[in-house]
Design a protein around this motif. Structure first.
Motif, PDB file in Angstrom:
ATOM      1  N   ILE A 205       0.848  -1.198   0.000  1.00 17.53           N
ATOM      2  CA  ILE A 205       0.000   0.000   0.000  1.00 17.53           C
ATOM      3  C   ILE A 205       0.883   1.247   0.000  1.00 17.53           C
ATOM      4  CG2 ILE A 205      -1.752   1.294   1.272  1.00 17.53           C
ATOM      5  CD1 ILE A 205      -2.804  -1.369   0.258  1.00 17.53           C
ATOM      6  N   GLY A 206       0.662   2.065  -0.978  1.00 14.50           N
ATOM      7  CA  GLY A 206       1.387   3.338  -1.029  1.00 14.50           C
ATOM      8  C   GLY A 206       2.838   3.228  -1.416  1.00 14.50           C
ATOM      9  N   THR A 207       3.309   2.025  -1.783  1.00 18.48           N
ATOM     10  CA  THR A 207       4.719   1.896  -2.159  1.00 18.48           C
ATOM     11  C   THR A 207       4.843   1.650  -3.660  1.00 18.48           C
ATOM     12  OG1 THR A 207       4.977  -0.496  -2.075  1.00 18.48           O
ATOM     13  CG2 THR A 207       5.083   0.673   0.010  1.00 18.48           C
ATOM     14  N   TYR A 208       6.039   1.879  -4.147  1.00 14.86           N
ATOM     15  CA  TYR A 208       6.342   1.593  -5.550  1.00 14.86           C
ATOM     16  C   TYR A 208       7.142   0.299  -5.565  1.00 14.86           C
ATOM     17  CZ  TYR A 208       7.536   2.913 -10.388  1.00 14.86           C
ATOM     18  OH  TYR A 208       7.662   2.964 -11.748  1.00 14.86           O
ATOM     19  N   GLN A 209       6.579  -0.716  -4.947  1.00 12.95           N
ATOM     20  CA  GLN A 209       7.239  -2.006  -4.768  1.00 12.95           C
ATOM     21  C   GLN A 209       6.216  -3.093  -5.045  1.00 12.95           C
ATOM     22  OE1 GLN A 209      10.466  -2.585  -3.039  1.00 12.95           O
ATOM     23  NE2 GLN A 209      10.825  -0.455  -3.518  1.00 12.95           N
ATOM     24  N   GLN A 212       6.728  -9.077  -3.843  1.00  8.72           N
ATOM     25  CA  GLN A 212       7.929  -9.885  -3.688  1.00  8.72           C
ATOM     26  C   GLN A 212       9.179  -9.022  -3.514  1.00  8.72           C
ATOM     27  OE1 GLN A 212       7.975 -13.624  -5.964  1.00  8.72           O
ATOM     28  NE2 GLN A 212       6.443 -12.720  -7.272  1.00  8.72           N
ATOM     29  N   SER A 213       9.004  -7.712  -3.393  1.00  5.33           N
ATOM     30  CA  SER A 213      10.169  -6.834  -3.230  1.00  5.33           C
ATOM     31  C   SER A 213      10.617  -6.825  -1.776  1.00  5.33           C
ATOM     32  CB  SER A 213       9.824  -5.401  -3.633  1.00  5.33           C
ATOM     33  OG  SER A 213       9.297  -5.355  -4.934  1.00  5.33           O
ATOM     34  N   PRO A 214      11.936  -6.978  -1.556  1.00 10.97           N
ATOM     35  CA  PRO A 214      12.423  -6.884  -0.182  1.00 10.97           C
ATOM     36  C   PRO A 214      12.013  -5.545   0.428  1.00 10.97           C
ATOM     37  CG  PRO A 214      14.193  -7.574  -1.660  1.00 10.97           C
ATOM     38  CD  PRO A 214      13.010  -7.213  -2.520  1.00 10.97           C
ATOM     39  N   GLY A 215      11.692  -5.563   1.708  1.00  2.01           N
ATOM     40  CA  GLY A 215      11.316  -4.327   2.385  1.00  2.01           C
ATOM     41  C   GLY A 215       9.815  -4.186   2.547  1.00  2.01           C
ATOM     42  N   THR A 216       9.036  -4.995   1.833  1.00  2.41           N
ATOM     43  CA  THR A 216       7.587  -4.832   1.925  1.00  2.41           C
ATOM     44  C   THR A 216       7.007  -5.505   3.168  1.00  2.41           C
ATOM     45  OG1 THR A 216       7.377  -6.654   0.353  1.00  2.41           O
ATOM     46  CG2 THR A 216       7.110  -4.438  -0.503  1.00  2.41           C
ATOM     47  N   ALA A 217       7.758  -6.412   3.778  1.00  5.90           N
ATOM     48  CA  ALA A 217       7.257  -6.999   5.029  1.00  5.90           C
ATOM     49  C   ALA A 217       7.130  -5.923   6.089  1.00  5.90           C
ATOM     50  CB  ALA A 217       8.173  -8.122   5.511  1.00  5.90           C
ATOM     51  N   ARG A 366       2.445  -9.004 -11.403  1.00  9.43           N
ATOM     52  CA  ARG A 366       2.316  -8.494 -12.773  1.00  9.43           C
ATOM     53  C   ARG A 366       1.797  -7.065 -12.759  1.00  9.43           C
ATOM     54  NH1 ARG A 366       1.074 -13.943 -14.380  1.00  9.43           N
ATOM     55  NH2 ARG A 366       2.969 -14.678 -15.429  1.00  9.43           N
ATOM     56  N   ALA A 367       0.904  -6.786 -11.811  1.00 14.48           N
ATOM     57  CA  ALA A 367       0.407  -5.412 -11.679  1.00 14.48           C
ATOM     58  C   ALA A 367       1.589  -4.471 -11.413  1.00 14.48           C
ATOM     59  CB  ALA A 367      -0.621  -5.320 -10.559  1.00 14.48           C
ATOM     60  N   TYR A 368       2.521  -4.941 -10.606  1.00 16.82           N
ATOM     61  CA  TYR A 368       3.707  -4.136 -10.288  1.00 16.82           C
ATOM     62  C   TYR A 368       4.638  -4.044 -11.501  1.00 16.82           C
ATOM     63  CZ  TYR A 368       8.333  -3.140  -8.285  1.00 16.82           C
ATOM     64  OH  TYR A 368       9.588  -2.630  -8.030  1.00 16.82           O
ATOM     65  N   ASP A 369       4.789  -5.149 -12.220  1.00 15.41           N
ATOM     66  CA  ASP A 369       5.656  -5.129 -13.402  1.00 15.41           C
ATOM     67  C   ASP A 369       5.242  -4.005 -14.358  1.00 15.41           C
ATOM     68  OD1 ASP A 369       7.129  -7.229 -12.465  1.00 15.41           O
ATOM     69  OD2 ASP A 369       6.219  -8.743 -13.756  1.00 15.41           O
ATOM     70  N   ASP A 370       3.943  -3.865 -14.577  1.00 21.30           N
ATOM     71  CA  ASP A 370       3.472  -2.772 -15.437  1.00 21.30           C
ATOM     72  C   ASP A 370       4.011  -1.439 -14.926  1.00 21.30           C
ATOM     73  OD1 ASP A 370       1.998  -4.126 -17.353  1.00 21.30           O
ATOM     74  OD2 ASP A 370       0.156  -4.146 -16.156  1.00 21.30           O
ATOM     75  N   ALA A 371       3.860  -1.226 -13.630  1.00 20.22           N
ATOM     76  CA  ALA A 371       4.243   0.064 -13.045  1.00 20.22           C
ATOM     77  C   ALA A 371       5.737   0.329 -13.172  1.00 20.22           C
ATOM     78  CB  ALA A 371       3.816   0.107 -11.575  1.00 20.22           C
ATOM     79  N   LYS A 372       6.522  -0.735 -13.024  1.00 23.06           N
ATOM     80  CA  LYS A 372       7.979  -0.573 -13.098  1.00 23.06           C
ATOM     81  C   LYS A 372       8.402   0.057 -14.409  1.00 23.06           C
ATOM     82  CE  LYS A 372       9.574  -4.709 -12.462  1.00 23.06           C
ATOM     83  NZ  LYS A 372      10.287  -5.938 -12.096  1.00 23.06           N
ATOM     84  N   TYR A 373       7.678  -0.290 -15.458  1.00 25.11           N
ATOM     85  CA  TYR A 373       8.051   0.213 -16.781  1.00 25.11           C
ATOM     86  C   TYR A 373       7.165   1.386 -17.202  1.00 25.11           C
ATOM     87  CZ  TYR A 373      10.485  -4.171 -16.439  1.00 25.11           C
ATOM     88  OH  TYR A 373      11.268  -5.176 -15.975  1.00 25.11           O
ATOM     89  N   GLY A 374       6.552   2.048 -16.203  1.00 21.00           N
ATOM     90  CA  GLY A 374       5.863   3.292 -16.481  1.00 21.00           C
ATOM     91  C   GLY A 374       4.448   3.163 -17.026  1.00 21.00           C
ATOM     92  N   ARG A 375       3.797   2.025 -16.777  1.00 17.95           N
ATOM     93  CA  ARG A 375       2.394   1.858 -17.194  1.00 17.95           C
ATOM     94  C   ARG A 375       1.527   1.721 -15.960  1.00 17.95           C
ATOM     95  NH1 ARG A 375       1.187  -0.378 -22.323  1.00 17.95           N
ATOM     96  NH2 ARG A 375      -0.854  -0.483 -21.364  1.00 17.95           N
ATOM     97  N   TRP A 376       0.264   2.107 -16.054  1.00 22.19           N
ATOM     98  CA  TRP A 376      -0.647   1.729 -14.982  1.00 22.19           C
ATOM     99  C   TRP A 376      -1.006   0.264 -15.183  1.00 22.19           C
ATOM    100  CZ3 TRP A 376      -4.975   0.771 -17.936  1.00 22.19           C
ATOM    101  CH2 TRP A 376      -5.154   1.560 -19.082  1.00 22.19           C
ATOM    102  N   SER A 377      -1.315  -0.407 -14.088  1.00 21.34           N
ATOM    103  CA  SER A 377      -1.575  -1.846 -14.157  1.00 21.34           C
ATOM    104  C   SER A 377      -2.801  -2.123 -15.017  1.00 21.34           C
ATOM    105  CB  SER A 377      -1.825  -2.408 -12.760  1.00 21.34           C
ATOM    106  OG  SER A 377      -0.779  -2.063 -11.897  1.00 21.34           O
ATOM    107  N   ARG A 378      -2.626  -3.033 -15.943  1.00 22.41           N
ATOM    108  CA  ARG A 378      -3.760  -3.372 -16.789  1.00 22.41           C
ATOM    109  C   ARG A 378      -4.783  -4.189 -15.999  1.00 22.41           C
ATOM    110  NH1 ARG A 378       0.445  -4.540 -21.558  1.00 22.41           N
ATOM    111  NH2 ARG A 378       1.703  -4.786 -19.678  1.00 22.41           N
ATOM    112  N   ARG A 379      -4.277  -5.016 -15.077  1.00 22.70           N
ATOM    113  CA  ARG A 379      -5.192  -5.719 -14.151  1.00 22.70           C
ATOM    114  C   ARG A 379      -4.746  -5.335 -12.736  1.00 22.70           C
ATOM    115  NH1 ARG A 379      -5.429 -11.300 -13.521  1.00 22.70           N
ATOM    116  NH2 ARG A 379      -7.588 -11.353 -12.903  1.00 22.70           N
ATOM    117  N   PRO A 380      -5.255  -4.225 -12.249  1.00 25.14           N
ATOM    118  CA  PRO A 380      -4.717  -3.700 -10.987  1.00 25.14           C
ATOM    119  C   PRO A 380      -5.186  -4.473  -9.762  1.00 25.14           C
ATOM    120  CG  PRO A 380      -6.519  -2.321 -11.758  1.00 25.14           C
ATOM    121  CD  PRO A 380      -6.298  -3.367 -12.819  1.00 25.14           C
ATOM    122  N   TYR A 381      -4.463  -4.240  -8.685  1.00 23.08           N
ATOM    123  CA  TYR A 381      -4.918  -4.685  -7.374  1.00 23.08           C
ATOM    124  C   TYR A 381      -5.882  -3.626  -6.851  1.00 23.08           C
ATOM    125  CZ  TYR A 381      -4.844  -4.456  -2.295  1.00 23.08           C
ATOM    126  OH  TYR A 381      -5.211  -4.337  -0.987  1.00 23.08           O
TER     127      TYR A 381
END
Lengths: 531, 541
Positions: A205-209, A212-217, A366-381
């Motif tokens: 929530i509120g992160t750009y992660q 599975q990104s370290p630090g999200t726990a 996959r929702a995050y993968d979209d964001a990493k490359y500058g897209r909004w998630s096509r199937r968002p959370y």
């Protein structure tokens, strides 16, 4: 002659108001200056469509510190939290539904995995222990590890002693919470994919992660602190929307003697001989103050409100490094019927809690993968709440409002996509499409729809890059690094200027801790001067 | 002491990888009767040289040895035992898809000069960045050489060590000390972007933050991996590029000689299948042959997950510790491809003649940009190997012709580290699928060195599964445990057991699974030996 106050607070968000209330309570002549025509910052209720009232941005509450509720007597000022029960994860043909009733949840989990059901209990207990241990951190002023004053380490050494008393396994789990990914952490106990996905959602929530990104726990823990150890032991929504919290704090602050001015945007902080001596409003009016507290984020404060050339360029560079990267959007809907989920048709208890569109870890990732490359998630959370089911006053009789928190919507879009103004409606459509996968009637029930992109969040609420926490909750931006290494103690390089918003320790969320500790620090400084 | 023991030693080292050998050499040097037991027929573990074609010798897995701690080489007299190192002027050559290149040289000023073609801004920042990396690297080297403090019952020694470290930390100066606290948990993509704007440069630098990990450049904590790679060596921003003459196997041979010269014994083809205990204390080991060897000290060079979950009676380890050990993360993502080539491949981006050859002497890195590497990583998240992998290739025969002595004239050997090839595939297993990875490496290289495929005369591929089976690396992880933030310093491999003592009396960990982690450093072995010797002294009193 310019008016004069002991303390002027920039921004009437929940933290600014909390600071104001505590300062006024100590007898300081206090003034809050809010840009908009209503209080609350991102914790506001607005009637966006006639008859339909929305918690426009922040939409649930659980982190609000119990001591603030108590000390500011918020219930007396109208605060009433209505509990939300459970989390419902709709899948294509099945669902996962956890509720506050422990026995029911365990029975539900057994349907998925016996070992998960068993682990759920152990896990729950462990997280209670963790939240209990970490709670004091929320009221600590972070030390500057490079500083020499030994007194600043006192609260830390208390924490260290508490840590030493924990059993080794809990010590290890605490370290994992501070360092691991949400899914990596959860996989130690659980195997059910929708369960891991849904639980790990709190970690992003509120992160750009990604989950599975370290630090999200850590963000997971950040959200557990209220859930387990707060006054309400669960998530809830304030009666009258999130604005209800701000109104209550504002009312308390006023009762304690603070003055609040709306539609009073601050243009700059007046600095004379290295001290903040007041503020200038956009109207040209100047207000004197012995202390200025800024509840807006560090970038806006340091680079927007202070005349350039005042701060050391190296410090300004450090301020510029603090990452915002808003990643979330909001879709608010007015509907004339309730959504109907294929996997559990009809109205029912399952609609009264959080409805989490988190079918599996891959989906989330996959929702995050979209964001990493500058897209909004096509199937968002999506985290959906239907507030009218617990507080019917938010909509005309028989109608409902739906709040959808959506991730990911990266502030910086790939240039090939154009701007957020070009993408707003398509993004909104993607949200509806995702909901329609499991609740096809959604398309037929929408009366109105409001889509807030990170750009809208920035414009409307003054949150840089639309980050809802006034700066990412990534590991390097926490505790003694928040928001600038060496300046995490609410003090700034300018004397008598303080930060009191979410950009400071312990970070964002409708918590109020920042505003409270900042006020305490200001009072301490005043006290020392008086003595 | 077991009555069935056929012989007895003061200490037994399980696994003759480089760290096991380092620990053994230090113990032998201190007069401890030590026996090293190695499952394979050769010592060295992943620091080995293999013949992949007649008279063509290649680095078996690791291909550079520049991270080896200077103190280890000096104290064990490795030079006298035959170790000879070669460090070319070039550190990294990174060809780009558009035909341009980035070259990182040993001398940062030379590198900066070359970067001017890309960006004046980046050229200006490079030397400063190199300085910051070295400054933090020196601090980390100190941290790496220290045993993590005892958090449960800190003693005088721990207080002194903390004080020393505190002084070191202050010695960094205000700016760099703030930087340490801030940058270690950062994503390497963010860290390099703070200094540089050129994506190609960011990409090549970032690779050292993700090498051998199951993380991408956007993963938090990869800056720590990057800086650790430059700790305790002359790497700086470019990273070390140092070869052992004769291949990494020469390092293993020198270490083995250091062990035996001081009376230590080494047995190969001697697989330990059990570490035996009595009343919770180590009493010796059992070999696959059934032979039992007694010793009250067992030092594991093998990875901690393997040791704690397969080599010891779970009752002795206890259910809580078993659960924790099972959760040690070992997500291997690396494959190794070795090629015998009939001639030097031509990389047009490297220029011509002597210049061409000079650039190819270092590490040839295919990582054109942050997104390229991140996308390569994305595949691994879903249990697939990268369509466009990150490669680090070396041609060690260019600096050490002895590797191809006796082979036809012009023969070269190329060693390729390929990432990401996840150990855990979503579909199927790696069994018999090494060829795919060999093809993938060649296909990728073909874009930067057209015609390289036609030069290949022999090829050897190690999948992550091979790394597990052949080298005993759980999950095929070359670092024994993921070098992420949750497996660092005080909590590597497990919180409460970072001081080289595993939770069974007499059992020590000396391999890469211990602080400060993987890579050919010898540091875990050196640190573990110091702790073992300290314990022995304590017992004697």
């Amino acid at each position: 002659m310019a008016q004069s106050y002991d303390a002027v607070i920039i921004g009437g968000g929940h933290n600014g108001l909390v600071s104001a209330a505590y300062l006024a309570r100590a007898g300081l002549k206090t003034l809050v200056l809010e840009k908009r025509d209503l209080l609350g910052g991102a914790a506001v209720t607005e009637e966006i469509f006639p008859g339909f009232r929305f918690s426009v941005a922040s939409y649930v509450v659980s982190l609000l510190r119990p001591e603030i509720i108590r000390e500011l007597e918020l219930p007396k000022h109208g605060l009433d939290i209505l509990p939300l029960d459970g989390t419902f994860t709709p899948l294509e043909k099945d669902y996962l539904w956890r509720v506050n009733d422990h026995g029911r949840t365990i029975r539900e989990l057994r349907r998925w995995s016996l070992s998960d059901a068993e682990a759920y209990e152990e896990y729950g207990q462990l997280m209670v222990e963790m939240a209990r241990f970490i709670k004091p951190i929320l009221s600590i002023v972070p030390p500057d590890l490079t500083g020499l004053d030994p007194r600043q380490f006192t609260p830390l050494s208390g924490l260290l002693r508490a840590f030493q008393k924990l059993p080794e396994k809990q010590q290890a789990v605490f370290v994992q919470l501070m360092t691991m990914s949400a899914t990596g952490f959860l996989r130690q106990w659980f195997e059910t994919d929708p369960l891991i996905a849904t639980m790990s959602a709190s970690g992003i929530i509120g992160t750009y992660q990604g989950v599975q990104s370290p630090g999200t726990a850590y963000v997971l823990l950040h959200h557990y602190m209220g859930e387990i150890d707060g006054a309400f032991r669960a998530w809830g929504i304030p009666r009258g929307g999130t604005g209800g919290v701000s109104e209550a704090i504002g009312s308390s602050a006023r009762a304690l003697g603070a003055e609040i001015r709306l539609e009073a945007p601050v243009a700059r902080i007046i600095v004379k001989h290295g001290r903040a001596v007041g503020v200038a409003l956009e109207s040209g009016e100047e207000i004197q103050a012995r202390a200025v507290l800024s509840s807006v984020d560090s970038r806006l404060t340091y680079l927007g409100l202070i005349e350039s050339g005042t701060l050391d360029p190296e410090f300004e560079e450090e301020v510029g490094r603090f990452k915002f990267r808003g990643s979330s959007g909001k879709v608010n809907m007015a509907v004339d019927r309730l959504p109907d989920f294929t996997c559990l048709p009809g109205e029912g208890e399952h609609l009264r809690g959080a409805i989490s569109f988190s079918a599996g870890v891959d989906d989330m990732e996959r929702a995050y993968d979209d964001a990493k490359y500058g897209r909004w998630s096509r199937r968002p959370y999506i985290d959906m709440i239907i507030p009218t089911l617990v507080d019917p006053s938010m909509a005309p009789p028989g109608k409902h409002v739906i709040s959808c928190f959506v991730q990911y919507a990266p502030y910086k879009l790939d240039p090939s996509l154009g701007t957020w103004d070009d993408n707003r409606e398509a993004f909104g459509d993607a949200v509806i499409d995702r909901i329609a996968e499991v609740a096809p009637n959604i398309r037929d029930i929408i009366l109105h729809r409001q889509v807030l992109t990170p750009l809208d969040i920035e414009r409307r609420f003054g949150l840089t890059e639309g980050n809802i926490f006034q700066g990412e909750l990534s590991l390097e931006q926490l505790f003694f690094n928040r928001p600038v290494p060496g300046y995490a103690r609410f003090k700034t390089p300018i004397r008598d200027l303080w930060l009191c918003g979410s950009a400071t320790h312990p970070g964002g969320g409708l918590m109020g801790a920042n505003g409270r500790i900042a006020a305490m620090e200001v009072l301490r400084a005043f006290g020392r001067k008086a003595a | 002491m077991s009555t069935t023991a056929t012989s007895s030693f003061d200490a037994i080292v399980v696994g003759a990888g480089h760290n096991g050998l380092v620990a053994a050499a230090y113990l032998a040097r201190a007069g401890v009767r030590v026996l090293v037991l190695e499952r394979r027929e050769r010592v060295g573990g992943i620091a080995d040289t293999v013949e992949i074609a007649p008279n063509v010798r290649a680095p078996a897995v690791a291909h550079t040895v520049g991270r080896l701690r200077a103190s280890v080489a000096r104290e064990l007299g490795l030079r006298a035992h035959g170790l000879s190192l070669v460090a070319p002027d070039v550190r990294v050559f990174a060809p780009q898809p558009d035909g341009r290149e980035i070259t990182l040289w040993a001398d940062p000023a030379t590198t900066a000069e070359g970067l001017r073609a890309w960006s004046g801004h980046d050229a200006e920042r490079y030397v400063g960045f190199d300085g910051l990396v070295r400054s933090i690297g020196r601090f980390l080297a100190e941290l790496n050489a220290a045993t993590p403090p005892d958090v449960k019952s800190p003693g005088v020694g721990d207080a002194l060590a903390a004080l020393r470290l505190g002084r070191r930390f202050r010695g960094l100066g205000k700016r760099d000390s703030h930087a340490v606290l801030r940058v270690l948990p950062m994503a390497i993509a963010d860290f390099v972007a703070e200094s540089f704007e050129t994506d190609a440069l960011q990409g090549v630098l970032a690779t050292r933050g993700i090498q051998n990990t199951a993380m991408g450049p956007w993963s938090a904590g990869t800056t720590n991996v990057f800086l650790a790679d430059s700790a305790g060596n002359d790497g700086g921003a470019a990273g070390q590029t140092v070869y052992a003459r004769g291949g990494p196997g020469a390092l293993a041979a020198a270490l083995a000689a250091a062990v035996t010269a001081k009376g230590g014994q080494i047995r190969t083809e001697a697989e330990v299948v059990e570490i035996r205990t009595v009343d919770g204390r180590v009493v010796g080991v059992t070999l696959a042959s059934g032979e039992e060897i007694g010793s009250s000290i067992v030092v594991a060079g093998a990875d901690p997950k393997r040791v704690l979950t397969t080599l010891i009676d779970p009752v002795v380890v206890g259910p809580g510790m078993c659960w924790r050990a099972t959760n040690i993360r070992t997500p291997g993502t690396v494959a190794k491809v070795n090629l015998a080539l009939s001639g030097l491949p031509r990389f047009p981006a490297a220029g011509d003649g002597a210049d061409h050859e000079a650039r190819l002497r270092g590490r040839i890195v295919v990582a054109p940009g942050i997104d390229y590497v991140e996308r390569a990583f994305d595949a691994a998240k879903y249990g697939r190997s990268s369509e466009l992998p990150y490669l680090e290739a070396t041609i060690p025969s260019l600096v050490d012709p002895s590797l191809v002595a006796g082979a036809p004239d012009g023969t070269q050997v190329m060693s390729i580290h390929l990432q990401y090839a996840p150990y855990a595939l979503r579909e199927g297993s790696w069994d018999g699928r090494g060829g795919e990875l060999g093809d993938l490496a060649l296909k990728t290289l073909e874009q930067y060195a057209p015609g390289i495929g036609s030069l290949v005369t022999a090829r050897q591929v190690l999948t992550p599964l091979d790394l597990e089976r052949d080298y005993g690396l759980t999950g095929g992880h070359p670092y024994h445990a993921e070098p992420s933030l949750d497996s660092f310093f005080l909590w590597r491999p497990l919180f409460g057991h970072a001081r080289y003592r595993l939770p069974v009396d007499g059992l020590y960990l000396a391999g890469s699974g211990a602080h400060p982690g993987g890579g050919i450093t010898g540091q875990p072995g050196q640190n573990a030996a110091r702790e073992i010797l300290a314990d022995r002294k304590r017992w004697r009193r």
